[in-house]
Design a protein around this motif. Structure first.
Motif, PDB file in Angstrom:
ATOM      1  N   LEU A  99       0.856  -1.184   0.000  1.00  0.00           N
ATOM      2  CA  LEU A  99       0.000   0.000   0.000  1.00  0.00           C
ATOM      3  C   LEU A  99       0.892   1.233   0.000  1.00  0.00           C
ATOM      4  O   LEU A  99       1.778   1.366   0.849  1.00  0.00           O
ATOM      5  N   LEU A 100       0.677   2.124  -0.957  1.00  0.00           N
ATOM      6  CA  LEU A 100       1.458   3.348  -1.070  1.00  0.00           C
ATOM      7  C   LEU A 100       0.541   4.542  -0.834  1.00  0.00           C
ATOM      8  O   LEU A 100      -0.472   4.711  -1.520  1.00  0.00           O
ATOM      9  N   LEU A 101       0.882   5.365   0.172  1.00  0.00           N
ATOM     10  CA  LEU A 101       0.118   6.553   0.522  1.00  0.00           C
ATOM     11  C   LEU A 101       0.895   7.783   0.079  1.00  0.00           C
ATOM     12  O   LEU A 101       2.082   7.913   0.414  1.00  0.00           O
ATOM     13  N   LEU A 102       0.243   8.671  -0.644  1.00  0.00           N
ATOM     14  CA  LEU A 102       0.911   9.869  -1.128  1.00  0.00           C
ATOM     15  C   LEU A 102       0.057  11.098  -0.837  1.00  0.00           C
ATOM     16  O   LEU A 102      -1.131  11.121  -1.161  1.00  0.00           O
ATOM     17  N   ASP A 103       0.681  12.099  -0.226  1.00  0.00           N
ATOM     18  CA  ASP A 103      -0.007  13.350   0.089  1.00  0.00           C
ATOM     19  C   ASP A 103       0.474  14.421  -0.879  1.00  0.00           C
ATOM     20  O   ASP A 103       1.594  14.916  -0.765  1.00  0.00           O
ATOM     21  N   GLU A 104      -0.357  14.745  -1.861  1.00  0.00           N
ATOM     22  CA  GLU A 104      -0.032  15.714  -2.912  1.00  0.00           C
ATOM     23  C   GLU A 104       1.301  15.366  -3.580  1.00  0.00           C
ATOM     24  O   GLU A 104       2.256  16.146  -3.534  1.00  0.00           O
ATOM     25  N   PRO A 105       1.404  14.203  -4.209  1.00  0.00           N
ATOM     26  CA  PRO A 105       2.684  13.747  -4.754  1.00  0.00           C
ATOM     27  C   PRO A 105       3.224  14.580  -5.897  1.00  0.00           C
ATOM     28  O   PRO A 105       4.410  14.479  -6.228  1.00  0.00           O
ATOM     29  N   THR A 106       2.396  15.412  -6.517  1.00  0.00           N
ATOM     30  CA  THR A 106       2.866  16.196  -7.668  1.00  0.00           C
ATOM     31  C   THR A 106       2.941  17.693  -7.365  1.00  0.00           C
ATOM     32  O   THR A 106       3.033  18.503  -8.272  1.00  0.00           O
ATOM     33  N   SER A 107       2.941  18.053  -6.082  1.00  0.00           N
ATOM     34  CA  SER A 107       2.855  19.476  -5.727  1.00  0.00           C
ATOM     35  C   SER A 107       4.076  20.280  -6.174  1.00  0.00           C
ATOM     36  O   SER A 107       3.994  21.479  -6.381  1.00  0.00           O
ATOM     37  N   HIS A 108       5.248  19.638  -6.306  1.00  0.00           N
ATOM     38  CA  HIS A 108       6.464  20.360  -6.698  1.00  0.00           C
ATOM     39  C   HIS A 108       6.898  20.030  -8.122  1.00  0.00           C
ATOM     40  O   HIS A 108       8.013  20.379  -8.511  1.00  0.00           O
ATOM     41  N   LEU A 109       6.053  19.368  -8.869  1.00  0.00           N
ATOM     42  CA  LEU A 109       6.447  18.883 -10.185  1.00  0.00           C
ATOM     43  C   LEU A 109       5.829  19.709 -11.300  1.00  0.00           C
ATOM     44  O   LEU A 109       4.720  20.228 -11.167  1.00  0.00           O
ATOM     45  N   ASP A 110       6.565  19.812 -12.418  1.00  0.00           N
ATOM     46  CA  ASP A 110       6.007  20.474 -13.583  1.00  0.00           C
ATOM     47  C   ASP A 110       4.983  19.551 -14.245  1.00  0.00           C
ATOM     48  O   ASP A 110       4.810  18.401 -13.837  1.00  0.00           O
ATOM     49  N   LEU A 111       4.310  20.070 -15.266  1.00  0.00           N
ATOM     50  CA  LEU A 111       3.195  19.328 -15.865  1.00  0.00           C
ATOM     51  C   LEU A 111       3.629  17.971 -16.389  1.00  0.00           C
ATOM     52  O   LEU A 111       2.947  16.959 -16.185  1.00  0.00           O
ATOM     53  N   GLN A 112       4.780  17.926 -17.068  1.00  0.00           N
ATOM     54  CA  GLN A 112       5.238  16.646 -17.615  1.00  0.00           C
ATOM     55  C   GLN A 112       5.471  15.637 -16.507  1.00  0.00           C
ATOM     56  O   GLN A 112       5.045  14.479 -16.607  1.00  0.00           O
ATOM     57  N   HIS A 113       6.148  16.061 -15.423  1.00  0.00           N
ATOM     58  CA  HIS A 113       6.444  15.120 -14.357  1.00  0.00           C
ATOM     59  C   HIS A 113       5.196  14.789 -13.528  1.00  0.00           C
ATOM     60  O   HIS A 113       5.137  13.727 -12.900  1.00  0.00           O
ATOM     61  N   GLN A 114       4.216  15.676 -13.502  1.00  0.00           N
ATOM     62  CA  GLN A 114       2.949  15.327 -12.864  1.00  0.00           C
ATOM     63  C   GLN A 114       2.318  14.136 -13.578  1.00  0.00           C
ATOM     64  O   GLN A 114       1.923  13.143 -12.940  1.00  0.00           O
ATOM     65  N   VAL A 115       2.224  14.247 -14.887  1.00  0.00           N
ATOM     66  CA  VAL A 115       1.623  13.165 -15.677  1.00  0.00           C
ATOM     67  C   VAL A 115       2.477  11.908 -15.587  1.00  0.00           C
ATOM     68  O   VAL A 115       1.955  10.793 -15.430  1.00  0.00           O
ATOM     69  N   ASP A 116       3.805  12.072 -15.681  1.00  0.00           N
ATOM     70  CA  ASP A 116       4.699  10.909 -15.602  1.00  0.00           C
ATOM     71  C   ASP A 116       4.560  10.195 -14.258  1.00  0.00           C
ATOM     72  O   ASP A 116       4.596   8.958 -14.190  1.00  0.00           O
ATOM     73  N   THR A 117       4.427  10.970 -13.177  1.00  0.00           N
ATOM     74  CA  THR A 117       4.303  10.371 -11.848  1.00  0.00           C
ATOM     75  C   THR A 117       3.029   9.548 -11.735  1.00  0.00           C
ATOM     76  O   THR A 117       3.050   8.404 -11.264  1.00  0.00           O
TER      77      THR A 117
END
Length: 272
Positions: free
Chosen positions: A158-176
């Motif tokens: 089980l992986l819990l993530l709290d706003e995992p893309t908050s510091h990422l640009d659009l490309q890395h948001q989608v990639d994540t």
């Protein structure tokens, strides 16, 4: 995989969660959305065992969280929090290698198997190229990717993530999110992620839990939860829900009336 029944939790001076019932199946990505202060982070902390429940039950793979040791929880559950303080003087690889700690005996050193797991985790999180960089030299987005790699190195169920893309640009948001979805499908990992971008949540999540005032206001498929009236009631903002022409998934945008009123509201605030 994750089952929550009648959960009440919070802090000594402030109860937060009130009767949460929620499930996340093995291999599923569940996005948790809702306005600031509604209890999303508190929910993740309770699931991770970092915050004791006042009432109710949380189980992971059938095992009650309240009865599990910290070591047992760390072998099953990995958490990526909003603001992670990384130890200074370590390289990105050394930080990611810390994810293997729950699998080692007392005073046991990491072996070749552990190194290979970390390498694979960093490659999947797109940060292997940062392996020799000191963490204090990394940007916010780079640090976030290293933290995700450390979590993957734990090999959690089980992986819990709290706003995992908050510091990422659009490309890395989608990639994540694409990476998380691949892990769900290929490794049957269960992912529960707090997400502020409703459209991003709708694009990738199997199900969405909308929270408001410490409760689950709506829960189900993205198209069922992201209804205009439901979102407006939770966030206090008029929205329009469109349909993506290719995926058929919801796209949530503010109503034009809300945008046109913003300048007047700002001027009013300044004048007062």
């Amino acid at each position: 995989m994750l089952s929550i029944r009648g959960l009440h939790a919070g802090y000594p001076s402030r109860p937060v969660l009130r009767g949460i019932d929620l499930d996340a199946a093995r291999g599923e990505m569940l996005a948790v959305i809702g306005p600031n202060g509604c209890g999303k982070t508190t929910l993740l902390r309770a699931v991770a065992g970092m915050l004791p429940a006042d009432a109710g039950e949380i189980t992971v793979a059938g095992a009650p969280v309240r009865a599990a040791s910290a070591a047992a929880m760390a072998r099953r559950v990995a958490a990526v929090t909003q603001s992670v303080t990384l130890p200074q003087g370590f390289t990105a690889f050394q930080v990611a290698l810390m994810g293997r700690t729950p699998h080692l005996r007392l005073l046991q050193s990491e072996g070749r198997h552990d190194v290979e797991i970390v390498r694979a985790a960093m490659q999947r999180a797109d940060c292997w190229q940062l392996r020799e960089r000191p963490v204090e030299e990394l940007s916010g987005g780079e640090r976030q990717r290293v933290v995700i790699a450390r979590a993957l190195a734990q090999e959690p169920e089980l992986l819990l993530l709290d706003e995992p893309t908050s510091h990422l640009d659009l490309q890395h948001q989608v990639d994540t999110f694409r990476l998380l979805l691949e892990l769900c499908h290929e490794q049957h990992l269960t992912v529960v992620a707090v997400v502020h971008d409703l459209t991003l949540a709708a694009m990738f999540a199997d199900r969405i839990a909308l929270m408001a005032d410490g409760r689950i206001a709506a829960y189900g498929a993205p198209s069922d939860v992201l209804q205009a009236h439901t979102v407006e009631e939770a966030y206090g903002l008029a929205v329009r829900v469109l349909v993506h022409p290719v995926t058929g998934r919801p796209i949530v945008v503010p109503e034009a009336s809300a945008l046109s009123e913003a300048p007047a509201a700002i001027r009013s605030g300044v004048a007062s």
